[in-house]
Design a protein around this motif. Structure first.
Motif, PDB file in Angstrom:
ATOM      1  N   SER A  78       0.848  -1.195   0.000  1.00 16.11           N
ATOM      2  CA  SER A  78       0.000   0.000   0.000  1.00 16.11           C
ATOM      3  C   SER A  78       0.882   1.243   0.000  1.00 16.11           C
ATOM      4  CB  SER A  78      -0.947   0.018   1.208  1.00 16.11           C
ATOM      5  OG  SER A  78      -0.214   0.021   2.414  1.00 16.11           O
ATOM      6  N   GLY A  79       0.259   2.394  -0.187  1.00 19.61           N
ATOM      7  CA  GLY A  79       1.012   3.626  -0.389  1.00 19.61           C
ATOM      8  C   GLY A  79       1.811   4.108   0.798  1.00 19.61           C
ATOM      9  N   GLU A  80       1.420   3.709   2.029  1.00 23.78           N
ATOM     10  CA  GLU A  80       2.137   4.210   3.204  1.00 23.78           C
ATOM     11  C   GLU A  80       3.264   3.281   3.663  1.00 23.78           C
ATOM     12  OE1 GLU A  80      -1.115   1.672   5.008  1.00 23.78           O
ATOM     13  OE2 GLU A  80      -0.855   2.982   3.270  1.00 23.78           O
ATOM     14  N   LEU A  81       3.357   2.095   3.083  1.00 26.96           N
ATOM     15  CA  LEU A  81       4.380   1.138   3.504  1.00 26.96           C
ATOM     16  C   LEU A  81       5.698   1.369   2.756  1.00 26.96           C
ATOM     17  CD1 LEU A  81       2.229  -2.104   3.778  1.00 26.96           C
ATOM     18  CD2 LEU A  81       2.935  -0.530   5.596  1.00 26.96           C
ATOM     19  N   PRO A  82       6.836   1.066   3.382  1.00 26.56           N
ATOM     20  CA  PRO A  82       8.132   1.386   2.771  1.00 26.56           C
ATOM     21  C   PRO A  82       8.489   0.533   1.569  1.00 26.56           C
ATOM     22  CG  PRO A  82       8.455   0.225   4.842  1.00 26.56           C
ATOM     23  CD  PRO A  82       7.000   0.564   4.768  1.00 26.56           C
ATOM     24  N   GLY A  83       8.068  -0.720   1.545  1.00 25.12           N
ATOM     25  CA  GLY A  83       8.475  -1.597   0.455  1.00 25.12           C
ATOM     26  C   GLY A  83       9.922  -2.029   0.591  1.00 25.12           C
ATOM     27  N   LEU A  84      10.575  -2.274  -0.536  1.00 25.62           N
ATOM     28  CA  LEU A  84      11.949  -2.751  -0.538  1.00 25.62           C
ATOM     29  C   LEU A  84      12.943  -1.615  -0.314  1.00 25.62           C
ATOM     30  CD1 LEU A  84      11.855  -5.192  -3.599  1.00 25.62           C
ATOM     31  CD2 LEU A  84      11.782  -5.798  -1.169  1.00 25.62           C
ATOM     32  N   TYR A  85      14.076  -1.963   0.296  1.00 26.27           N
ATOM     33  CA  TYR A  85      15.223  -1.064   0.395  1.00 26.27           C
ATOM     34  C   TYR A  85      16.259  -1.584  -0.607  1.00 26.27           C
ATOM     35  CZ  TYR A  85      13.198   0.598   4.802  1.00 26.27           C
ATOM     36  OH  TYR A  85      12.373   1.133   5.771  1.00 26.27           O
ATOM     37  N   VAL A  86      16.540  -0.793  -1.621  1.00 21.47           N
ATOM     38  CA  VAL A  86      17.284  -1.290  -2.777  1.00 21.47           C
ATOM     39  C   VAL A  86      18.525  -0.445  -3.036  1.00 21.47           C
ATOM     40  CG1 VAL A  86      17.112  -1.821  -5.243  1.00 21.47           C
ATOM     41  CG2 VAL A  86      15.096  -2.045  -3.778  1.00 21.47           C
ATOM     42  N   GLY A  87      19.652  -1.111  -3.268  1.00 21.97           N
ATOM     43  CA  GLY A  87      20.851  -0.407  -3.705  1.00 21.97           C
ATOM     44  C   GLY A  87      20.701   0.062  -5.144  1.00 21.97           C
ATOM     45  N   TRP A  88      21.379   1.136  -5.499  1.00 20.49           N
ATOM     46  CA  TRP A  88      21.276   1.708  -6.847  1.00 20.49           C
ATOM     47  C   TRP A  88      21.790   0.695  -7.874  1.00 20.49           C
ATOM     48  CZ3 TRP A  88      24.396   3.363 -10.974  1.00 20.49           C
ATOM     49  CH2 TRP A  88      23.805   4.295 -11.850  1.00 20.49           C
ATOM     50  N   GLY A  89      20.920   0.293  -8.796  1.00 21.97           N
ATOM     51  CA  GLY A  89      21.316  -0.648  -9.833  1.00 21.97           C
ATOM     52  C   GLY A  89      21.084  -2.107  -9.486  1.00 21.97           C
ATOM     53  N   ASP A  90      20.533  -2.393  -8.300  1.00 23.51           N
ATOM     54  CA  ASP A  90      20.238  -3.769  -7.912  1.00 23.51           C
ATOM     55  C   ASP A  90      18.846  -4.125  -8.429  1.00 23.51           C
ATOM     56  OD1 ASP A  90      19.827  -6.233  -6.766  1.00 23.51           O
ATOM     57  OD2 ASP A  90      19.588  -5.473  -4.722  1.00 23.51           O
ATOM     58  N   ALA A  91      18.784  -4.703  -9.625  1.00 23.85           N
ATOM     59  CA  ALA A  91      17.499  -4.996 -10.257  1.00 23.85           C
ATOM     60  C   ALA A  91      16.757  -6.126  -9.566  1.00 23.85           C
ATOM     61  CB  ALA A  91      17.707  -5.331 -11.731  1.00 23.85           C
ATOM     62  N   GLY A  92      17.468  -6.970  -8.829  1.00 24.17           N
ATOM     63  CA  GLY A  92      16.813  -8.055  -8.107  1.00 24.17           C
ATOM     64  C   GLY A  92      16.269  -7.635  -6.755  1.00 24.17           C
ATOM     65  N   GLY A  93      16.831  -6.583  -6.180  1.00 16.99           N
ATOM     66  CA  GLY A  93      16.381  -6.080  -4.888  1.00 16.99           C
ATOM     67  C   GLY A  93      16.788  -6.932  -3.715  1.00 16.99           C
TER      68      GLY A  93
END
Length: 232
Positions: A78-93
């Protein structure tokens, strides 16, 4: 090849059952000449919506800007949840490495938007991608920002001149496997490398707090939130 109207409906039925792309040739429909002489590829709205639900894709929101902004982060329910924390360029996450050469390599491109290094394009398809630095700046300069709390999550309510709005949670960031600054800062990657940084170690991000938003360079291996944009 032309299709009669009855053939057209049969093609629609088959595509719905098979979740496919429609390849239609409407040169003629039940005797009425068409101005379209070439093959036309149509993707029905119901198929797009079902595919977006399957992928966990956000809803495109028009803020009156040059691109549409997603209603949620990559990996968020949902819109208020953070989701994934991803490094720049990490397409797999999935990476938590603090070796900058892993994001995505030791000699990265200056802009990864829409490439196979862009997690938004890899997960959500269509023309979803990371926003550019200019598109982030446009979001900052042409919208109204309000610090607020939704379902217990602090963040920024961003309101466009046309009345459209999105919420960005202040999710903080991830450094290796440690999480920092949640509820105080929001940090979101752009698609652009900072080419003049030492050994190209940094990329541009948008950072905000109760004091407001700004564009900052951050080390590429930091795990930040991803809020994709969609071409209009």
């Amino acid at each position: 090849m032309s299709q009669t109207l009855s053939d057209l409906f049969e093609t629609l039925k088959q595509a719905r059952e098979g979740y496919g792309i429609l390849d239609l040739f409407p040169a003629e429909c039940d005797g009425f000449d068409s101005i379209l002489d070439d093959e036309v590829e149509l993707t029905p709205a119901w198929w797009i919506n079902e595919e977006r639900q399957r992928r966990g894709t956000g809803v495109p929101v028009d803020l009156g800007l040059s691109v549409l902004w997603s209603s949620r982060n990559v990996g968020a329910a949902s819109g208020e949840l953070p989701g994934l924390y991803v490094g720049w360029g990490d397409a797999g996450g999935n990476l938590t490495s603090i070796n900058v050469d892993d994001y995505p390599c030791s000699d990265p491109p200056e802009d990864i938007g829409g490439s196979d290094c862009d997690i938004a394009r890899e997960r959500w398809a269509e023309t979803w991608r990371l926003p550019t630095r200019a598109e982030m700046q446009e979001l900052i300069q042409k919208c109204q920002w309000r610090w607020t709390v939704i379902n217990g999550i602090p963040g920024a309510q961003i309101i466009g001149r046309n009345g459209g709005s999105i919420f960005l949670p202040a999710a903080g960031d991830r450094y290796g496997t440690d999480y920092e600054d949640a509820y105080y800062y929001g940090r979101y990657w752009t698609s652009e490398l900072r080419p003049d940084s030492d050994e190209q170690r940094q990329a541009f991000a948008m950072e905000f707090s109760q004091m407001g938003p700004e564009i900052v360079p951050l080390v590429r291996h930091m795990g930040l939130s991803i809020r994709p944009v969609l071409e209009k």
